[in-house]
Design a protein around this motif. Structure first.
Motif, PDB file in Angstrom:
ATOM      1  N   PHE A   1      -3.378  -1.834  19.895  1.00 53.87           N
ATOM      2  CA  PHE A   1      -3.582  -2.149  21.304  1.00 53.87           C
ATOM      3  C   PHE A   1      -5.003  -2.658  21.542  1.00 53.87           C
ATOM      4  N   LEU A   2      -5.993  -1.996  20.932  1.00 54.93           N
ATOM      5  CA  LEU A   2      -7.370  -2.438  21.088  1.00 54.93           C
ATOM      6  C   LEU A   2      -7.586  -3.796  20.438  1.00 54.93           C
ATOM      7  N   TRP A   3      -6.931  -4.018  19.293  1.00 57.02           N
ATOM      8  CA  TRP A   3      -7.048  -5.328  18.638  1.00 57.02           C
ATOM      9  C   TRP A   3      -6.471  -6.418  19.530  1.00 57.02           C
ATOM     10  N   SER A   4      -5.345  -6.149  20.171  1.00 57.92           N
ATOM     11  CA  SER A   4      -4.745  -7.132  21.071  1.00 57.92           C
ATOM     12  C   SER A   4      -5.650  -7.410  22.264  1.00 57.92           C
ATOM     13  N   GLN A   5      -6.285  -6.351  22.791  1.00 59.15           N
ATOM     14  CA  GLN A   5      -7.212  -6.533  23.900  1.00 59.15           C
ATOM     15  C   GLN A   5      -8.411  -7.384  23.482  1.00 59.15           C
ATOM     16  N   ARG A   6      -8.881  -7.181  22.265  1.00 60.04           N
ATOM     17  CA  ARG A   6     -10.081  -7.886  21.802  1.00 60.04           C
ATOM     18  C   ARG A   6      -9.798  -9.347  21.495  1.00 60.04           C
ATOM     19  N   THR A   7      -8.648  -9.647  20.949  1.00 63.59           N
ATOM     20  CA  THR A   7      -8.365 -11.009  20.497  1.00 63.59           C
ATOM     21  C   THR A   7      -7.536 -11.810  21.491  1.00 63.59           C
ATOM     22  N   GLY A   8      -6.850 -11.150  22.412  1.00 64.40           N
ATOM     23  CA  GLY A   8      -6.006 -11.861  23.356  1.00 64.40           C
ATOM     24  C   GLY A   8      -4.635 -12.223  22.814  1.00 64.40           C
ATOM     25  N   VAL A   9      -4.268 -11.704  21.668  1.00 67.88           N
ATOM     26  CA  VAL A   9      -2.947 -11.959  21.088  1.00 67.88           C
ATOM     27  C   VAL A   9      -1.939 -11.010  21.721  1.00 67.88           C
ATOM     28  N   ARG A  10      -0.836 -11.543  22.222  1.00 69.95           N
ATOM     29  CA  ARG A  10       0.199 -10.704  22.829  1.00 69.95           C
ATOM     30  C   ARG A  10       0.991  -9.989  21.744  1.00 69.95           C
ATOM     31  N   LEU A  11       1.301  -8.733  21.978  1.00 71.11           N
ATOM     32  CA  LEU A  11       2.166  -7.957  21.093  1.00 71.11           C
ATOM     33  C   LEU A  11       3.509  -7.783  21.784  1.00 71.11           C
ATOM     34  N   ARG A  12       4.568  -8.282  21.160  1.00 70.09           N
ATOM     35  CA  ARG A  12       5.906  -8.157  21.741  1.00 70.09           C
ATOM     36  C   ARG A  12       6.754  -7.308  20.825  1.00 70.09           C
ATOM     37  N   PHE A  13       7.388  -6.277  21.390  1.00 71.02           N
ATOM     38  CA  PHE A  13       8.181  -5.336  20.619  1.00 71.02           C
ATOM     39  C   PHE A  13       9.660  -5.568  20.910  1.00 71.02           C
TER      40      PHE A  13
ATOM     41  N   GLU B   1       0.855  -1.184   0.000  1.00 69.28           N
ATOM     42  CA  GLU B   1       0.000   0.000   0.000  1.00 69.28           C
ATOM     43  C   GLU B   1       0.892   1.234   0.000  1.00 69.28           C
ATOM     44  N   PHE B   2       0.330   2.360  -0.436  1.00 66.25           N
ATOM     45  CA  PHE B   2       1.043   3.626  -0.323  1.00 66.25           C
ATOM     46  C   PHE B   2       1.126   4.066   1.134  1.00 66.25           C
ATOM     47  N   SER B   3       0.080   3.776   1.902  1.00 65.93           N
ATOM     48  CA  SER B   3       0.055   4.146   3.310  1.00 65.93           C
ATOM     49  C   SER B   3      -0.646   3.035   4.083  1.00 65.93           C
ATOM     50  N   ILE B   4      -0.026   2.595   5.171  1.00 64.71           N
ATOM     51  CA  ILE B   4      -0.579   1.511   5.980  1.00 64.71           C
ATOM     52  C   ILE B   4      -0.654   2.002   7.422  1.00 64.71           C
ATOM     53  N   SER B   5      -1.861   2.090   7.946  1.00 61.93           N
ATOM     54  CA  SER B   5      -2.065   2.571   9.311  1.00 61.93           C
ATOM     55  C   SER B   5      -2.230   1.390  10.254  1.00 61.93           C
ATOM     56  N   GLY B   6      -2.278   1.688  11.545  1.00 61.72           N
ATOM     57  CA  GLY B   6      -2.522   0.645  12.524  1.00 61.72           C
ATOM     58  C   GLY B   6      -3.891   0.013  12.355  1.00 61.72           C
ATOM     59  N   GLU B   7      -4.913   0.806  11.978  1.00 56.92           N
ATOM     60  CA  GLU B   7      -6.246   0.258  11.750  1.00 56.92           C
ATOM     61  C   GLU B   7      -6.255  -0.703  10.566  1.00 56.92           C
ATOM     62  N   ARG B   8      -5.466  -0.367   9.529  1.00 56.68           N
ATOM     63  CA  ARG B   8      -5.402  -1.271   8.361  1.00 56.68           C
ATOM     64  C   ARG B   8      -4.732  -2.586   8.737  1.00 56.68           C
ATOM     65  N   ILE B   9      -3.728  -2.539   9.587  1.00 56.69           N
ATOM     66  CA  ILE B   9      -3.070  -3.773  10.028  1.00 56.69           C
ATOM     67  C   ILE B   9      -4.042  -4.611  10.846  1.00 56.69           C
ATOM     68  N   ALA B  10      -4.817  -3.965  11.717  1.00 58.80           N
ATOM     69  CA  ALA B  10      -5.783  -4.700  12.526  1.00 58.80           C
ATOM     70  C   ALA B  10      -6.834  -5.378  11.646  1.00 58.80           C
ATOM     71  N   ARG B  11      -7.294  -4.694  10.592  1.00 55.82           N
ATOM     72  CA  ARG B  11      -8.270  -5.316   9.693  1.00 55.82           C
ATOM     73  C   ARG B  11      -7.657  -6.503   8.964  1.00 55.82           C
ATOM     74  N   LEU B  12      -6.406  -6.372   8.570  1.00 57.74           N
ATOM     75  CA  LEU B  12      -5.744  -7.480   7.891  1.00 57.74           C
ATOM     76  C   LEU B  12      -5.597  -8.682   8.817  1.00 57.74           C
ATOM     77  N   LEU B  13      -5.257  -8.447  10.071  1.00 58.31           N
ATOM     78  CA  LEU B  13      -5.113  -9.562  11.008  1.00 58.31           C
ATOM     79  C   LEU B  13      -6.459 -10.231  11.289  1.00 58.31           C
ATOM     80  N   ASP B  14      -7.539  -9.456  11.326  1.00 55.40           N
ATOM     81  CA  ASP B  14      -8.870 -10.049  11.446  1.00 55.40           C
ATOM     82  C   ASP B  14      -9.163 -10.955  10.260  1.00 55.40           C
ATOM     83  N   GLU B  15      -8.787 -10.487   9.109  1.00 53.84           N
ATOM     84  CA  GLU B  15      -8.979 -11.254   7.878  1.00 53.84           C
ATOM     85  C   GLU B  15      -8.184 -12.561   7.907  1.00 53.84           C
ATOM     86  N   LEU B  16      -6.944 -12.483   8.363  1.00 45.61           N
ATOM     87  CA  LEU B  16      -6.110 -13.679   8.421  1.00 45.61           C
ATOM     88  C   LEU B  16      -6.593 -14.656   9.478  1.00 45.61           C
TER      89      LEU B  16
END
Length: 288
Positions: free
Chosen positions: A180-192, A141-156
């Motif tokens: 952060f909200l996506w992680s809260q909703r799905t229970g997937v841990r985000l490690r940086f 994409e030309f621009s990828i936001s955090g919301e777009r990543i969350a939608r893609l992970l829902d799709e996957l």
């Protein structure tokens, strides 16, 4: 020459090429006390101002006219502003890099940049399963936001299931409120990973190296839709046809067939997908 040889000042200046007014000039030390004092006061009041801004303030008050004089006084008074370092991110707890042993245990993701033939830059989000080396998605994409990543992970999640953990760097897209909200909703841990330590995201870096070498550097993209089509074809080839040395020269799909069932959280309801994304998934299904 005037004192030792008895020459006139006119002749001596003519021989050395010096104007007589310069020879007759007697420098008078200027009184910079008021300018120095006011400069210190302004520097104390505006602690992050450099000498140029302070010079404008002094000039507005009629104390100096030449910025080089302000700079000289500024250095003599040791008023140089220390450059602030890069903002440091809060340190995370040190965790050893764990080698995953099953499918959907750990996913890794990162960005890679490229350009169209017109020179316009675009980014691709690369996601890889750290155990099977399978790439669930590559999103250009030309621009990828955090919301777009969350939608893609829902799709996957519908097709591949959800991982237990996702590893990424500290980019603003990955540390956004939407993720952060996506992680809260799905229970997937985000490690940086730690800043400046890409080796801690080695699985994503490995796939990016292959992706750049075999696809991006080997193709001249004329448009973003063409880039999406070619990149998706390469991803499917990588998953289904390309032998992977670390998997005993099996393809990622062959190795993933030995994995466990898909993991979906209780009550999980992914958000609607974009039409373009659904088309790409249907294309992959038909190809497989």
């Amino acid at each position: 020459m005037v004192s030792t040889r008895g020459m006139s000042q006119r002749r001596a200046c003519g021989l050395v090429g010096l104007h007589r007014s310069v020879a007759r000039h007697h420098p008078r030390p200027g009184d910079d006390g008021l300018a120095r004092q006011r400069l210190r006061e302004l520097a104390g009041e505006y602690r992050r101002y450099g000498y140029l801004r302070l010079h404008i303030l002094l000039r507005n008050e009629g104390l100096v006219m030449n910025r080089k004089k302000t700079y000289r006084l500024y250095r003599e008074e040791n008023l140089s502003v220390r450059r602030r370092g890069r903002r440091r991110l809060p340190r995370r707890d040190r965790q050893p890099i764990v080698a995953p042993t099953r499918r959907n245990q750990i996913w890794a993701m990162d960005f890679v940049s490229d350009a169209l033939w017109t020179g316009r830059r675009f980014r691709s989000l690369v996601i890889v399963d750290s155990c099977t080396k399978e790439s669930p998605a590559i999103l250009p994409e030309f621009s990828i936001s955090g919301e777009r990543i969350a939608r893609l992970l829902d799709e996957l999640a519908v097709r591949h299931g959800l991982p237990e953990e996702i590893v990424s760097d500290n980019g603003p897209e990955f540390t956004s409120k939407a993720m952060f909200l996506w992680s809260q909703r799905t229970g997937v841990r985000l490690r940086f990973i730690d800043p400046g330590k890409p080796i801690q995201n080695a699985f994503a870096e490995s796939l990016i190296g292959k992706f750049r070498d075999e696809c991006l550097n080997d193709t001249w993209f004329r448009s973003l839709p063409e880039a999406r089509r070619i990149i998706e074809a390469w991803r499917i080839h990588y998953n289904t046809r390309r032998p992977h040395s670390s998997l005993g020269y099996l393809t990622p799909v062959q190795y993933a067939a030995r994995g466990g069932a898909l993991r979906l959280p209780e009550g999980f309801a992914p958000r609607p997908l974009a039409d373009s994304t659904e088309t790409m998934l249907q294309t992959e299904t038909l190809t497989l």
